[in-house]
Design an enzyme around this catalytic site. Structure first.
Site, PDB file in Angstrom:
ATOM      1  N   GLY A   9     -25.835 -10.143  -0.628  1.00 16.90           N
ATOM      2  CA  GLY A   9     -26.677  -9.077  -0.438  1.00 16.90           C
ATOM      3  C   GLY A   9     -27.856  -9.189  -1.214  1.00 16.90           C
ATOM      4  N   ASP A  31     -23.091   5.169  -7.441  1.00 15.32           N
ATOM      5  CA  ASP A  31     -22.959   4.496  -6.202  1.00 15.32           C
ATOM      6  C   ASP A  31     -21.767   4.407  -5.523  1.00 15.32           C
ATOM      7  OD1 ASP A  31     -24.638   3.343  -4.141  1.00 15.32           O
ATOM      8  OD2 ASP A  31     -24.210   1.126  -4.954  1.00 15.32           O
TER       9      ASP A  31
END
Length: 397
Positions: A79, A205
């Site tokens: 990522g 998150d």
């Protein structure tokens, strides 16, 4: 890691969305120096859990050997933070071991070009070094050498919840209703722990890719790069830059930058809705009006006669209508636009545990009725055909 809001959630490449936040670990002369370097606020972030961080300080060469020089064959995910590799360590000494021997671990290697990488890596260490709970992923150690920042975690064999819900891979079977409940309860317990610790932690998150699963489908929350110490001194919120992932972030946080403990409850509601429907929080491939899951699903959740239209068809026949209805009602409460109407995570855990108990009792009752039909009549023939509980469809209890 999380993304700045305003763009859809970014999917990672590689074999899974494994530990999708920034990562890092360091080699410093001592833990004391490290904690002094990361700042007073961080060092106080969770005083009541672990008084002293218990982390292994790895050298970069250790982790190169553990991953076979970061061999692409051992890549677990990738990522914006960099890449995550599978490695192997001796269970007792945590020294590098031969591939396939000792203990498997996940090693996050920060991309040196990551803009916010160090801040999020630092946050990850600050929280996970001191927070210990069965439903939080365990951080084993770190490495910090020059520009090399790495983190070493326990390895979660089943990968992320996102993979199981949304990736059509032949080797991954669809999650059953019972497994989804188990995963939801585990993740809810992890969040409840964060919210009720002496120093409240707002995770910020919460999403399917940040929920990891072990071999028994026990859920653990990973990726603390965006976590914040909660409000103190009688305040109800903290104000911070809006970060996270589109589709999961609470509306009050997106609109004002004010972050509440209840903002995590909203994110949990989105994941609960994903578990319920089998759909992504944001999916641009769906028709107009269906791309934002919460906007599309909310009207169905509040209308019992329409409820079955949104439940993941892969769970057909595995739940009672009463269990589905209670799950929908709980999801609606978590997704309330008014933070005062959202339940606490402890209340969410209690509600999910009641639904789980109901599911078990319904399954046992159905099994007993089915066995009764197999008892021979006076003439030696079964009274009726056997119906497996998973083939009985949606039924009221």
């Amino acid at each position: 890691m999380g993304n700045c809001l305003g763009s859809p959630a970014q999917s990672t490449t590689g074999t899974s969305n494994y530990y999708s936040n920034t990562t890092g670990s360091s080699n410093v002369s001592s833990n004391a120096e490290f904690w002094e370097a990361v700042g007073a606020e961080s060092a106080e972030a969770d005083g009541q859990i672990l008084e002293t961080p218990k982390l292994k300080v790895f050298t970069f060469s250790d982790l190169k050997r553990a991953t076979r020089d970061f061999n692409s064959e051992h890549l677990l995910g990738e990522g914006g933070f960099g890449k995550v590799y599978k490695g192997w360590l001796d269970e007792k000494t945590l020294a590098p071991s031969k591939m396939g021997t000792g203990m498997a671990v996940a090693i996050k290697k920060l991309n040196p070009e990551s803009v916010q990488g160090f801040d999020e890596w630092q946050s990850e260490v600050n929280f996970l070094a001191r927070l210990s709970h069965p439903n939080l992923v365990r951080l084993l150690g770190y490495c910090w050498e020059d520009k090399e920042l790495l983190l070493v975690y326990e390895f979660m064999q089943k990968g992320s919840l996102e993979n199981h819900l949304f990736r059509r891979i032949n080797s991954i079977q669809p999650l059953s209703w019972e497994k989804r409940l188990k995963i939801a309860i585990g993740a809810a317990r992890g969040l409840a722990f964060l919210h009720t610790s002496d120093k409240q932690v707002i995770y910020r998150d919460f999403k399917a890719s940040n929920i990891l699963l072990d071999l028994s489908y026990n859920a653990k929350i990973a990726d603390f790069g965006l976590a914040k110490v909660g409000p103190s001194g009688g305040k109800s919120h903290v104000t911070t830059r809006v970060m996270g992932t589109s589709g999961y972030a609470a509306p009050e946080y997106v609109a004002t930058g004010r972050l509440y403990v209840q903002s995590d409850v909203y994110g949990f509601g989105v994941v609960l809705l994903e578990l319920f429907t089998g759909r992504r929080a944001v999916d641009s491939r769906r028709p107009s009006g269906q791309q934002i899951l919460v906007e599309w699903a909310k009207p169905f959740l509040s209308r019992r006669e329409k409820l079955k239209n949104i439940i993941d068809p892969r769970m057909e026949g595995q739940y009672s209508f009463k269990a589905a209805l209670q799950t929908a009602q709980l999801t609606l409460k978590c997704l309330s636009n008014d933070i005062r109407n959202r339940p606490s995570m402890n209340e969410v855990v209690e509600a999910l545990e009641r639904i789980q108990t109901m599911t078990v009792k319904t399954k046992e009752s159905t099994a007993r009725k089915s066995l009764h039909h197999l008892v021979p009549s006076r003439h030696g023939h079964p009274r009726a055909h056997y119906h497996h509980p998973l083939h009985m469809g949606l039924h009221a209890t």
